[in-house]
Design an enzyme around this catalytic site. Structure first.
Site, PDB file in Angstrom:
ATOM      1  N   GLY A  95       0.787  -1.234   0.000  1.00 45.28           N
ATOM      2  CA  GLY A  95       0.000   0.000   0.000  1.00 45.28           C
ATOM      3  C   GLY A  95       0.816   1.279   0.000  1.00 45.28           C
ATOM      4  N   SER A  96       2.056   1.202  -0.496  1.00 43.68           N
ATOM      5  CA  SER A  96       2.836   2.452  -0.515  1.00 43.68           C
ATOM      6  C   SER A  96       2.232   3.454  -1.504  1.00 43.68           C
ATOM      7  CB  SER A  96       4.312   2.193  -0.819  1.00 43.68           C
ATOM      8  OG  SER A  96       4.497   1.733  -2.127  1.00 43.68           O
ATOM      9  N   ASN A  97       1.662   2.962  -2.593  1.00 40.37           N
ATOM     10  CA  ASN A  97       0.961   3.886  -3.502  1.00 40.37           C
ATOM     11  C   ASN A  97      -0.291   4.448  -2.849  1.00 40.37           C
ATOM     12  OD1 ASN A  97       2.025   4.204  -6.406  1.00 40.37           O
ATOM     13  ND2 ASN A  97       2.356   2.029  -5.981  1.00 40.37           N
ATOM     14  N   LEU A 143      -4.902  -6.994  -6.635  1.00 45.66           N
ATOM     15  CA  LEU A 143      -4.530  -8.138  -7.465  1.00 45.66           C
ATOM     16  C   LEU A 143      -5.687  -8.984  -7.988  1.00 45.66           C
ATOM     17  CD1 LEU A 143      -1.307  -9.296  -5.576  1.00 45.66           C
ATOM     18  CD2 LEU A 143      -1.605  -7.553  -7.341  1.00 45.66           C
ATOM     19  N   ASN A 145      -6.521   2.017 -12.796  1.00 48.40           N
ATOM     20  CA  ASN A 145      -5.525   1.069 -12.280  1.00 48.40           C
ATOM     21  C   ASN A 145      -4.127   1.546 -12.642  1.00 48.40           C
ATOM     22  OD1 ASN A 145      -4.479  -1.445 -11.217  1.00 48.40           O
ATOM     23  ND2 ASN A 145      -4.218  -2.148 -13.328  1.00 48.40           N
ATOM     24  N   HIS A 197      -0.362  -0.131 -13.529  1.00 46.03           N
ATOM     25  CA  HIS A 197       0.342  -1.381 -13.816  1.00 46.03           C
ATOM     26  C   HIS A 197       1.837  -1.075 -13.901  1.00 46.03           C
ATOM     27  CE1 HIS A 197       0.696  -5.497 -15.121  1.00 46.03           C
ATOM     28  NE2 HIS A 197       1.593  -5.081 -15.989  1.00 46.03           N
ATOM     29  N   ASP A 237      -5.772  -5.676 -17.262  1.00 47.14           N
ATOM     30  CA  ASP A 237      -4.802  -4.811 -17.948  1.00 47.14           C
ATOM     31  C   ASP A 237      -5.165  -4.469 -19.385  1.00 47.14           C
ATOM     32  OD1 ASP A 237      -3.340  -5.073 -15.594  1.00 47.14           O
ATOM     33  OD2 ASP A 237      -2.269  -6.820 -16.358  1.00 47.14           O
ATOM     34  N   GLU A 289       5.778   5.721 -10.130  1.00 46.13           N
ATOM     35  CA  GLU A 289       4.395   5.631  -9.635  1.00 46.13           C
ATOM     36  C   GLU A 289       4.105   6.767  -8.651  1.00 46.13           C
ATOM     37  OE1 GLU A 289       3.471   0.897 -10.108  1.00 46.13           O
ATOM     38  OE2 GLU A 289       4.196   1.550  -8.161  1.00 46.13           O
TER      39      GLU A 289
END
Ligand code: GAR
Length: 191
Positions: A12-14, A84, A101, A103, A144, A173
């Site tokens: 969960g760093s993003n 995921l 999303n 990727h 994707d 990111e």
């Protein structure tokens, strides 16, 4: 106020980076984080950041309307940040062009089932790619494959390990994902 609900499955760093970014904005905020993993580190981050979190099961996600009903009440936009599972049809249909999303590669390369996190970076390394990057895209029912909103690249060297590649990609990111989300929302809302 436009409300974002984030889905995340792991670290969960993003998610944290996006939450912090929108804490500095007046018209957009992250209201909840949803996760399929009761042990996900993202839950600790939510506690620390004082953001509501919800854990759900595969059954609830794929076989009931519990999550879509929650989202209809609580979300204007959905952001997948290291999530995921494939998003089921009832959610995709309820949020057309409102699910975004990220990727960790340059789609259409290195996408599809099983292509997530370190699996992607290991494949990039094995194929001796000279560059990789990030793809931010809308979500449809196939992994994707939704329309691409934004891509950014980074150069690789032959000595980069999969972990080095992951680090370069994470840097991209953190730099771009919150801003791209904000731009999508502002563009939609202004017309
Ligand atoms: C991120 O690199 C994200 O792009 C990737 O998982 C990582 C999650 O890191 N997503 C996928 O691979 C989805 N197919 P984080 O939990 O620290 O944000």
């Amino acid at each position: 106020m436009k409300r974002i609900v984030i889905f995340a499955s792991g670290s969960g760093s993003n998610a944290e980076n996006i939450i912090e970014f929108f804490q500095t904005r007046d018209s957009i905020s992250v209201t909840h984080v949803l996760t399929n993993n009761q042990h996900a580190k993202v839950l600790d981050r939510c506690k620390r950041l004082n953001v509501s979190s919800v854990v759900f099961s595969r059954e609830e996600f794929t076989k009931t309307d519990k999550i879509v009903e929650f989202l209809k009440k609580e979300a204007d936009y959905i952001v997948l940040a290291g999530f995921l599972w494939r998003v089921p049809a009832n959610i995709v249909e309820a949020f057309p062009n409102k699910i975004i999303n990220i990727h960790p590669a340059l789609l259409p390369k290195y996408g599809g089932k099983g292509m997530y996190g370190m699996n992607v970076h290991k494949a990039v390394k094995e194929n001796l790619e000279e560059e990789t990057g990030i793809t931010i895209h809308y979500v449809n029912e196939n992994y994707d494959e939704g329309a691409i909103i934004f891509q950014a690249e980074c150069k690789l060297t032959m000595s980069d390990t999969p972990e080095d590649i992951a680090q370069k990609v994470h840097k991209l990111e953190y730099k771009h994902f919150p801003e791209v989300i904000e731009n999508v929302i502002l563009k939609n809302e202004i017309g």
